[in-house]
Design a protein around this motif. Sequence first.
Motif, mmCIF file in Angstrom:
data_model
loop_
_atom_site.group_PDB
_atom_site.id
_atom_site.type_symbol
_atom_site.label_atom_id
_atom_site.label_comp_id
_atom_site.label_asym_id
_atom_site.label_seq_id
_atom_site.Cartn_x
_atom_site.Cartn_y
_atom_site.Cartn_z
ATOM 1 N N SER A 52 22.044 1.908 -17.466
ATOM 2 C CA SER A 52 21.992 2.424 -16.102
ATOM 3 C C SER A 52 22.184 1.359 -15.031
ATOM 4 N N THR A 53 22.260 0.091 -15.437
ATOM 5 C CA THR A 53 22.392 -0.966 -14.442
ATOM 6 C C THR A 53 23.114 -2.163 -15.056
ATOM 7 N N SER A 54 23.322 -3.202 -14.262
ATOM 8 C CA SER A 54 23.989 -4.402 -14.768
ATOM 9 C C SER A 54 23.017 -5.246 -15.584
ATOM 10 N N SER A 55 23.568 -6.156 -16.371
ATOM 11 C CA SER A 55 22.719 -7.009 -17.203
ATOM 12 C C SER A 55 21.837 -7.916 -16.344
ATOM 13 N N SER A 56 22.362 -8.395 -15.223
ATOM 14 C CA SER A 56 21.567 -9.271 -14.364
ATOM 15 C C SER A 56 20.369 -8.535 -13.779
ATOM 16 N N ILE A 57 20.590 -7.303 -13.347
ATOM 17 C CA ILE A 57 19.480 -6.509 -12.811
ATOM 18 C C ILE A 57 18.501 -6.155 -13.926
ATOM 19 N N ALA A 58 19.027 -5.895 -15.114
ATOM 20 C CA ALA A 58 18.150 -5.601 -16.250
ATOM 21 C C ALA A 58 17.251 -6.792 -16.552
ATOM 22 N N PHE A 59 17.820 -8.012 -16.591
ATOM 23 C CA PHE A 59 17.006 -9.211 -16.798
ATOM 24 C C PHE A 59 15.959 -9.354 -15.691
ATOM 25 N N ALA A 60 16.361 -9.107 -14.435
ATOM 26 C CA ALA A 60 15.431 -9.236 -13.318
ATOM 27 C C ALA A 60 14.307 -8.217 -13.420
ATOM 28 N N THR A 61 14.639 -7.006 -13.826
ATOM 29 C CA THR A 61 13.620 -5.966 -13.982
ATOM 30 C C THR A 61 12.614 -6.344 -15.058
ATOM 31 N N ILE A 62 13.114 -6.827 -16.188
ATOM 32 C CA ILE A 62 12.215 -7.236 -17.272
ATOM 33 C C ILE A 62 11.357 -8.418 -16.830
ATOM 34 N N ALA A 63 11.946 -9.330 -16.027
ATOM 35 C CA ALA A 63 11.176 -10.468 -15.515
ATOM 36 C C ALA A 63 10.030 -9.996 -14.621
ATOM 37 N N LEU A 64 10.284 -8.992 -13.800
ATOM 38 C CA LEU A 64 9.227 -8.462 -12.928
ATOM 39 C C LEU A 64 8.119 -7.794 -13.751
ATOM 40 N N ILE A 65 8.518 -7.130 -14.814
ATOM 41 C CA ILE A 65 7.507 -6.535 -15.701
ATOM 42 C C ILE A 65 6.636 -7.628 -16.310
ATOM 43 N N ALA A 66 7.282 -8.720 -16.751
ATOM 44 C CA ALA A 66 6.524 -9.840 -17.315
ATOM 45 C C ALA A 66 5.629 -10.484 -16.270
ATOM 46 N N LEU A 67 6.091 -10.521 -15.017
ATOM 47 C CA LEU A 67 5.283 -11.101 -13.949
ATOM 48 C C LEU A 67 3.980 -10.326 -13.754
ATOM 49 N N CYS A 68 4.023 -9.025 -13.985
ATOM 50 C CA CYS A 68 2.793 -8.227 -13.909
ATOM 51 C C CYS A 68 1.752 -8.745 -14.900
ATOM 52 N N CYS A 69 2.206 -9.212 -16.044
ATOM 53 C CA CYS A 69 1.275 -9.761 -17.041
ATOM 54 C C CYS A 69 0.642 -11.055 -16.545
ATOM 55 N N VAL A 70 1.411 -11.866 -15.807
ATOM 56 C CA VAL A 70 0.853 -13.097 -15.236
ATOM 57 C C VAL A 70 -0.279 -12.762 -14.277
ATOM 58 N N VAL A 71 -0.026 -11.806 -13.392
ATOM 59 C CA VAL A 71 -1.050 -11.399 -12.422
ATOM 60 C C VAL A 71 -2.267 -10.839 -13.141
ATOM 61 N N ALA A 72 -2.030 -10.007 -14.152
ATOM 62 C CA ALA A 72 -3.138 -9.409 -14.890
ATOM 63 C C ALA A 72 -3.954 -10.471 -15.626
ATOM 64 N N THR A 73 -3.281 -11.512 -16.124
ATOM 65 C CA THR A 73 -3.997 -12.575 -16.835
ATOM 66 C C THR A 73 -4.882 -13.373 -15.888
ATOM 67 N N VAL A 74 -4.406 -13.616 -14.680
ATOM 68 C CA VAL A 74 -5.240 -14.274 -13.672
ATOM 69 C C VAL A 74 -6.463 -13.413 -13.372
ATOM 70 N N LEU A 75 -6.256 -12.111 -13.245
ATOM 71 C CA LEU A 75 -7.375 -11.193 -13.012
ATOM 72 C C LEU A 75 -8.337 -11.193 -14.191
ATOM 73 N N LEU A 76 -7.790 -11.226 -15.393
ATOM 74 C CA LEU A 76 -8.632 -11.261 -16.590
ATOM 75 C C LEU A 76 -9.494 -12.512 -16.609
ATOM 76 N N ARG A 77 -8.920 -13.624 -16.205
ATOM 77 C CA ARG A 77 -9.678 -14.875 -16.167
ATOM 78 C C ARG A 77 -10.905 -14.731 -15.267
ATOM 79 N N GLY A 78 -10.715 -14.113 -14.094
ATOM 80 C CA GLY A 78 -11.839 -13.935 -13.184
ATOM 81 C C GLY A 78 -12.882 -12.985 -13.727
ATOM 82 N N LEU A 79 -12.441 -11.890 -14.339
ATOM 83 C CA LEU A 79 -13.395 -10.912 -14.875
ATOM 84 C C LEU A 79 -14.185 -11.496 -16.042
#
Length: 351
Positions: A316-343
């Motif tokens: 449904s999209t270009s490979s570059s946008i697909a990579f960027a989308t997957i990168a943003l999904i992975a970035l959510c894990c970074v944020v969640a891990t920081v939150l996990l550290r605090g909890l």
Amino acid sequence: MGLPMITGGLSIGVLAGAIISPLVGRRISGGRAREVLSASSFLFAAGLATIGLGETLYVYIGGWILIGLGMASGLYDAVFSSLGRIYGSDARPIITSVALIGGFASSVFWLLSGVLVASVGWRATCLIYAGMHLLVALPIYRCSFQRSSSEIVMPAIDLGKVGEPRRDIVWLTGGIFMVETLVATMVGVHLINLLLAQGRSSAAAIGAAALIGPAQVAARFAEMTVGKRFSPITTTLFALLAICIALGVLSFAPAATIPAIILYGAGIGVFSIARGTLPLAIFGPRHYPTVMGRIARPIAIAQAAAPTLGALLLSSTSSSIAFATIALIALCCVVATVLLRGLASSVAYQI
């Protein structure tokens, strides 16, 4: 039998394993690691023999269901849980060593499978692998886990963790591993097609993808030698950041594909170890197998859904946008891990 049904067997098997994952965790927590891991050898052998001897689609699917049950009771989650239950807080270097050796599995067995299929056919190859589970893996389990994990005395450091783990921390931990599994599986299945869509030749795309394995092994070795100086939450963050940066580079700077692939492989290599060491550090050996069983189910569901979701994204999209989308999904894990550290720090868990 069409390709969708051939690949669909794996998804069905993974989902079958997801159903029993909590039970596997409870069994290991109750001191039955040896029985669980031994059962996985029989399940793998039965599933492979069923596929190798079967003639119909239903038998083929039945074989994959058996293999899926074997995966739930004999792959990393079950092995890591068993080691954590037995060795307690000292299990980290052992888990890292197992992951390091496991990093060679795909390289060795893809090559071996190619040789066997070419020489004896795929059915005989399935039967040979079934025999290996019974003649190699099963004796290792029986000899290595002679002592029941229920006999192990928990280290003193875990006395503060005897209460039931907080549900929000359990599910946040599971969510991180679930989403990152989604990322890793999408990339693992579709990486070559994504690189081809960016204009690379087949040889260049396959050559670049082949760098992931060596990068994983090198990163796991680094985690074993240098990474032990850092807490599991810190190495997890490093791994997730490496994955995010690598996917971002693949999206916006395709000329740097080779270093990006190496960085991605290193991140995935360390994160696979974190899947075993981080929950152990947070919840302690007493609750570790049970928690691993709980979070294995959503992880397996993500693993089963990822190939289809990745295909939809790529179509449904270009490979570059697909990579960027997957990168943003992975970035959510970074944020969640920081939150996990605090909890986790707020309830005095050792991370």
